[in-house]
Design an enzyme around this catalytic site. Structure first.
Site, PDB file in Angstrom:
ATOM      1  N   GLU A 157       9.390  -4.185  10.524  1.00  0.00           N
ATOM      2  CA  GLU A 157       9.770  -2.872   9.979  1.00  0.00           C
ATOM      3  C   GLU A 157      10.294  -1.957  11.081  1.00  0.00           C
ATOM      4  OE1 GLU A 157       6.993  -1.057   7.262  1.00  0.00           O
ATOM      5  OE2 GLU A 157       8.094   0.830   7.242  1.00  0.00           O
ATOM      6  N   ASP A 161      -1.034  -6.155  -0.295  1.00  0.00           N
ATOM      7  CA  ASP A 161      -1.288  -5.515   0.997  1.00  0.00           C
ATOM      8  C   ASP A 161      -2.770  -5.245   1.184  1.00  0.00           C
ATOM      9  OD1 ASP A 161       0.401  -4.810   3.072  1.00  0.00           O
ATOM     10  OD2 ASP A 161       1.279  -3.111   2.003  1.00  0.00           O
ATOM     11  N   GLU A 176      -1.227  -5.673   8.492  1.00  0.00           N
ATOM     12  CA  GLU A 176      -0.423  -5.006   9.526  1.00  0.00           C
ATOM     13  C   GLU A 176      -1.019  -5.267  10.911  1.00  0.00           C
ATOM     14  OE1 GLU A 176       0.266  -0.841   8.812  1.00  0.00           O
ATOM     15  OE2 GLU A 176       1.032  -1.195   6.794  1.00  0.00           O
ATOM     16  N   ASP A 180       0.847  -1.208   0.000  1.00  0.00           N
ATOM     17  CA  ASP A 180       0.000   0.000   0.000  1.00  0.00           C
ATOM     18  C   ASP A 180       0.879   1.253   0.000  1.00  0.00           C
ATOM     19  OD1 ASP A 180       0.855  -0.130   2.626  1.00  0.00           O
ATOM     20  OD2 ASP A 180      -1.140   0.040   3.518  1.00  0.00           O
ATOM     21  N   SER A 181       2.211   1.052   0.014  1.00  0.00           N
ATOM     22  CA  SER A 181       3.137   2.165  -0.217  1.00  0.00           C
ATOM     23  C   SER A 181       2.896   2.772  -1.596  1.00  0.00           C
ATOM     24  CB  SER A 181       4.591   1.699  -0.084  1.00  0.00           C
ATOM     25  OG  SER A 181       4.825   0.556  -0.870  1.00  0.00           O
TER      26      SER A 181
HETATM   27  O1  KIV Z   1       3.590  -1.100   1.681  1.00  0.00           O
HETATM   28  C1  KIV Z   1       4.763  -1.514   1.653  1.00  0.00           C
HETATM   29  O2  KIV Z   1       5.519  -1.274   0.706  1.00  0.00           O
HETATM   30  C2  KIV Z   1       5.226  -2.309   2.787  1.00  0.00           C
HETATM   31  C3  KIV Z   1       6.675  -2.675   2.815  1.00  0.00           C
HETATM   32  C4  KIV Z   1       7.484  -1.496   3.145  1.00  0.00           C
HETATM   33  C5  KIV Z   1       6.928  -3.806   3.717  1.00  0.00           C
HETATM   34  O3  KIV Z   1       4.470  -2.633   3.636  1.00  0.00           O
END
Ligand code: KIV
Length: 261
Positions: free
Chosen positions: A178, A83, A115, A44-45
């Site tokens: 993380e 994610d 998460e 979700d980044s």
């Molecule tokens: O959303 C993401 O890219 C992540 C990674 C940084 C593990 O959760």
């Protein structure tokens, strides 16, 4: 070429390090897969890297599905993990199952990432019980941005260990750690039976993950301590675009070799 699967990732613990990267589109996913990455995370980044939000909270299930479909079309070998975005699994177990089911069914991804530690144990177990493989994620969990008061290293050793064990007990096949001090990440890695995948968690984890835009140097100058920039693609791209603009203005491009006769 052997397809990477959830069981083959679990099997790597203590035998072979796991390399994971994010990808959000067809082209980069294809390059990353051809290079031999083990796991592609459609993180979700994408909210910050691709969509320009200040954090990951506004990302929707539809955003994740849209990008994951493009990634899955490109990938032949890597395991694709998607994610679960903020508020797609926190509200109720039924909603978590519905959203995870949609994300797997509509995209072709092979696992979801959730998460949160002990508090998410029941959600993770419910997903695992319907055969949706789950990757956990503890330490700095970006969806808890407001509750954590920003992006900070997480140092509560016993809490983190409890969270990792809860995720393991719930049946997750791996855990992202993380922004955790390396000694704590090492202890967790030694005390759980599933692979740990670190980002800002030191070298003793069973694997590592980075955001592809960080590795390629595509984002601005902000660079967290844990990021290694392997190339400054932002500069390469900017120079190429400047060269193109200059050649168009001066009538250098296109020349005869780029023209049809
Ligand atoms: O959303 C993401 O890219 C992540 C990674 C940084 C593990 O959760």
């Amino acid at each position: 070429m052997e397809k990477v699967t959830v069981p083959s990732i679990k099997d790597r613990k203590g035998k072979e390090k796991i390399a994971m990267l994010t990808a959000y589109d067809f082209c980069l996913a294809q390059i990353v897969d051809e290079a031999g990455i083990d796991i592609i995370l459609v993180g979700d980044s994408l909210g910050t890297c691709v969509l320009g939000y200040g954090n990951t909270l506004p990302v929707t299930v539809s955003d994740m599905i849209h990008h994951t479909k493009a990634v899955v079309r490109a990938v032949r070998r890597a395991l694709v993990v998607v994610d679960m975005p903020f508020m797609s699994y926190q509200e109720s177990i039924e909603k978590a199952k519905r959203n995870a089911g949609r994300m797997i069914k509509e995209t072709g991804a092979e696992a979801v990432k959730v998460e949160g530690g002990e508090k998410m144990k029941d959600v993770i177990k419910a997903l695992v019980d319907i055969d949706i493989p789950v990757m956990g994620h503890i330490g700095l969990t970006p969806q808890s941005y407001h509750a954590l008061g920003g992006y900070k290293v997480q140092r509560e050793e016993e809490r983190l260990l409890k969270d990792a064990k809860a995720i393991e007990e719930a049946g997750a096949f791996s855990i992202v750690l993380e922004c955790v001090p390396r000694q704590i990440a090492k202890r967790i890695t030694e005390e759980v039976s599933i692979p740990t995948i670190g980002i800002g968690a030191g070298p003793d984890c069973d694997g590592q993950v980075l955001v592809i835009y960080d590795l390629l140097g595509l984002l601005g100058d902000f660079r967290p301590k844990f990021v290694k920039r392997y190339v400054n693609l932002r500069e390469v791209v900017k120079k190429s675009v400047c060269d193109y603009i200059g050649e168009v203005k001066e009538g250098i491009f296109p020349d005869d070799s780029h023209s049809f006769h």
